[in-house]
Design an enzyme around this catalytic site. Structure first.
Site, mmCIF file in Angstrom:
data_model
loop_
_atom_site.group_PDB
_atom_site.id
_atom_site.type_symbol
_atom_site.label_atom_id
_atom_site.label_comp_id
_atom_site.label_asym_id
_atom_site.label_seq_id
_atom_site.Cartn_x
_atom_site.Cartn_y
_atom_site.Cartn_z
ATOM 1 N N HIS A 200 0.840 -1.201 0.000
ATOM 2 C CA HIS A 200 0.000 0.000 0.000
ATOM 3 C C HIS A 200 0.874 1.249 0.000
ATOM 4 O O HIS A 200 1.750 1.409 0.852
ATOM 5 C CB HIS A 200 -0.908 0.012 1.245
ATOM 6 C CG HIS A 200 -2.108 -0.876 1.122
ATOM 7 N ND1 HIS A 200 -3.251 -0.673 1.855
ATOM 8 C CD2 HIS A 200 -2.346 -1.963 0.343
ATOM 9 C CE1 HIS A 200 -4.154 -1.585 1.537
ATOM 10 N NE2 HIS A 200 -3.616 -2.401 0.620
ATOM 11 N N TYR B 27 -9.137 5.790 7.526
ATOM 12 C CA TYR B 27 -9.243 6.188 8.937
ATOM 13 C C TYR B 27 -10.291 7.287 9.029
ATOM 14 O O TYR B 27 -10.260 8.233 8.230
ATOM 15 C CB TYR B 27 -7.918 6.753 9.443
ATOM 16 C CG TYR B 27 -6.802 5.762 9.637
ATOM 17 C CD1 TYR B 27 -6.001 5.352 8.571
ATOM 18 C CD2 TYR B 27 -6.535 5.230 10.896
ATOM 19 C CE1 TYR B 27 -4.954 4.446 8.755
ATOM 20 C CE2 TYR B 27 -5.488 4.329 11.089
ATOM 21 C CZ TYR B 27 -4.712 3.942 10.015
ATOM 22 O OH TYR B 27 -3.678 3.047 10.194
ATOM 23 N N PRO C 39 -3.504 0.912 18.876
ATOM 24 C CA PRO C 39 -3.303 0.378 17.515
ATOM 25 C C PRO C 39 -3.471 1.422 16.406
ATOM 26 O O PRO C 39 -3.165 1.150 15.252
ATOM 27 C CB PRO C 39 -4.377 -0.702 17.399
ATOM 28 C CG PRO C 39 -5.400 -0.326 18.407
ATOM 29 C CD PRO C 39 -4.673 0.339 19.524
ATOM 30 N N TYR D 58 4.476 7.247 9.884
ATOM 31 C CA TYR D 58 3.588 6.110 9.643
ATOM 32 C C TYR D 58 4.362 4.952 8.999
ATOM 33 O O TYR D 58 4.182 3.797 9.396
ATOM 34 C CB TYR D 58 2.411 6.516 8.751
ATOM 35 C CG TYR D 58 1.308 5.461 8.683
ATOM 36 C CD1 TYR D 58 1.348 4.435 7.743
ATOM 37 C CD2 TYR D 58 0.244 5.481 9.577
ATOM 38 C CE1 TYR D 58 0.359 3.455 7.701
ATOM 39 C CE2 TYR D 58 -0.756 4.509 9.534
ATOM 40 C CZ TYR D 58 -0.689 3.497 8.593
ATOM 41 O OH TYR D 58 -1.662 2.530 8.551
ATOM 42 N N LYS E 85 1.685 0.512 15.089
ATOM 43 C CA LYS E 85 3.093 0.469 15.499
ATOM 44 C C LYS E 85 3.469 -0.736 16.358
ATOM 45 O O LYS E 85 4.650 -1.060 16.495
ATOM 46 C CB LYS E 85 3.427 1.752 16.282
ATOM 47 C CG LYS E 85 3.401 3.008 15.424
ATOM 48 C CD LYS E 85 4.614 3.085 14.533
ATOM 49 C CE LYS E 85 4.427 4.056 13.386
ATOM 50 N NZ LYS E 85 4.425 3.356 12.088
HETATM 51 C C1 PHB Z 1 -5.491 -3.792 11.063
HETATM 52 O O1 PHB Z 1 -5.619 -4.096 9.858
HETATM 53 O O2 PHB Z 1 -5.739 -4.610 11.997
HETATM 54 C C2 PHB Z 1 -5.028 -2.396 11.424
HETATM 55 C C3 PHB Z 1 -4.574 -1.556 10.418
HETATM 56 C C4 PHB Z 1 -4.151 -0.261 10.744
HETATM 57 C C5 PHB Z 1 -4.195 0.154 12.071
HETATM 58 C C6 PHB Z 1 -4.642 -0.706 13.086
HETATM 59 C C7 PHB Z 1 -5.063 -1.989 12.755
HETATM 60 O O3 PHB Z 1 -3.791 1.420 12.384
#
Ligand code: PHB
Ligand code: APR
Length: 390
Positions: free
Chosen positions: A72, A200, A292, A384, A296
């Site tokens: 990605h 997000y 989460p 990130y 990280k």
């Molecule tokens: C996930 O796919 O579980 C996931 C992806 C990005 C995040 C947190 C969890 O920031």
């Protein structure tokens, strides 16, 4: 039993360390209190920084990730009527790899098994003894019998609830923590992801995240109360709430289906210092936890294991102790920057129960600045994709 490095925990940290040491001719024994199926049944992270990708390639465990993983180059941030893509590739030259922690843990387990490694599952009541001697010992119960592993060094890779951190003298250990007043309710479903990249969302009802494990398996999260009762969340209620929080086009097009996993995770920031005491080294969740939001947790385990495997290799190959001496400081330097970034993303993207109109104004200003400033996006992107292992 005698080994060079005793490792407590067969999660990503313990298995990756064991595999990297093996490739350097260093012997280890891994003691895991759960069964392999139980470890694999825990649904965890899904986004790998380039540093973790490189570590798995160095460990010879990347073939399936390189075949099945999704590269990605960016993702979207949504708030109000705004949808802004953050172009990671443009700002940093690197991408992230979407590949489930379950899958990479399976790949590491398979590699250790293929090498005939000593990974002991369902090792009960592991105890650390003689830590202040040159031959610390691990004892554990298995099939009604007590077993002993005499080690040169011990790696505490046993996660937040493990025993290793508690083996550090109270006079030495310092802990720093922030617990967030909400949790994440997540589901896994065999459905086509709503978008090709992650989304997000900061919504006035709460945070939402659209992620995935493949182009046929989706992973969705919504912010919920930290004491939410999972049994009150039917699939239909989850999908309804998620769609309210998503931008209109996504809410209309999302493919819904039965959850194959559903769970609530608390959110916490936590750091334990130092990460070494004598012959004991802490790594991964045993030493630190991040919310989460910034993806990280798994990736910090990678940098810990990078520094620890180099330190142990330096000792056994060249008699060096300097890398061991600098282990904790090097790890913590990178950990605190990831803690800051994860705290910031969490603070900006979630609805805090006590937040007032000023707090909401600050959140929206943060998001407006991020989504309209190239330098702000460049700074966000480098955090990130992961800061360097240095
Ligand atoms: C996930 O796919 O579980 C996931 C992806 C990005 C995040 C947190 C969890 O920031
Ligand atoms: N004895 C033996 N094993 C133990 C003990 C113990 N007393 N306590 C915990 N363990 C095992 C757990 O069962 C688990 O399998 O240690 C392992 C720790 O693994 P993780 O918790 O996955 O931690 P880590 O390997 O550091 O990986 C960090 O995992 O939890 C996620 O979000 C986190 O993605 C991050 C990653």
């Amino acid at each position: 039993m005698r080994t060079q490095v005793g490792i407590i925990g067969a999660g990503p940290s313990g298995l990756l360390l064991s595999q990297l040491l093996h490739l350097q001719g260093i012997d280890s024994v891994v003691l895991e209190r759960r069964s392999a199926d139980y470890v694999l049944g825990r649904i965890r992270a899904g986004v790998l920084e380039q540093g973790m990708v490189d570590m798995l390639r160095a460990a010879g465990c990347s073939e399936r990730m390189d075949r099945e993983g999704l590269v990605h180059d960016g993702f979207e941030i949504c708030f109000g009527e705004n949808r802004q893509r953050i172009d990671l590739k443009k700002h940093t030259g690197t991408s992230v790899m979407v590949y489930g922690q379950t899958e990479l843990t399976k790949d590491l387990m398979d590699a250790r098994e293929a090498a005939g490694a000593a990974v002991v599952y369902e090792a009960e009541d592991v105890q650390i003894l003689d830590l202040d001697t040159d031959t610390p010992r691990l004892i554990y119960q298995k099939d009604g019998t007590e077993h002993e592993v005499v080690c040169d060094y011990i790696a505490g890779c046993d996660g937040f609830h493990g025993i290793s951190r508690r083996a550090m003298p109270e006079s030495v250990l310092k802990e720093h923590e922030r617990v967030y007043p909400f949790g994440w309710l997540g589901i896994l479903s065999e459905t086509k992801p709503v978008a090709d990249e992650l989304i997000y969302v900061n919504h006035w009802r709460g945070f939402a995240l659209c992620s995935m494990r493949s182009m046929t398996r989706s992973r969705y999260y919504i912010q919920c109360a930290f004491d939410e009762n999972l049994e009150e969340w039917t699939d239909d209620r989850f999908w309804d709430e998620l769609r309210v929080r998503l931008p209109g086009e996504a809410a209309e097009s999302i493919e819904m289906g039965p959850s194959i996993e559903k769970s609530i995770a608390p959110l916490r920031s936590f750091v334990a210092e130092p990460m070494r005491h004598g012959r004991l080294f802490l790594a991964g969740d045993a030493a630190h936890i991040v919310p989460p939001t910034g993806a990280k947790g798994l990736n910090l385990a990678a940098s810990d294991i990078y520094f620890l495997s180099n330190a142990l290799t330096g000792f056994y190959a060249d008699g060096r102790t300097d890398l061991m001496d600098s282990y904790s400081e090097k790890c913590l330097n990178r950990i605190w920057k990831a803690e800051r970034f994860s705290w910031w993303m969490t603070t900006v993207l979630h609805r805090f129960p006590e937040q007032n109109s000023f707090d909401r104004g600050i959140q929206l200003a943060e998001l407006e600045y991020l989504t309209t400033s190239e330098p702000a996006q460049a700074s966000f992107a480098e955090n990130y994709v992961g800061l360097p292992f240095e």
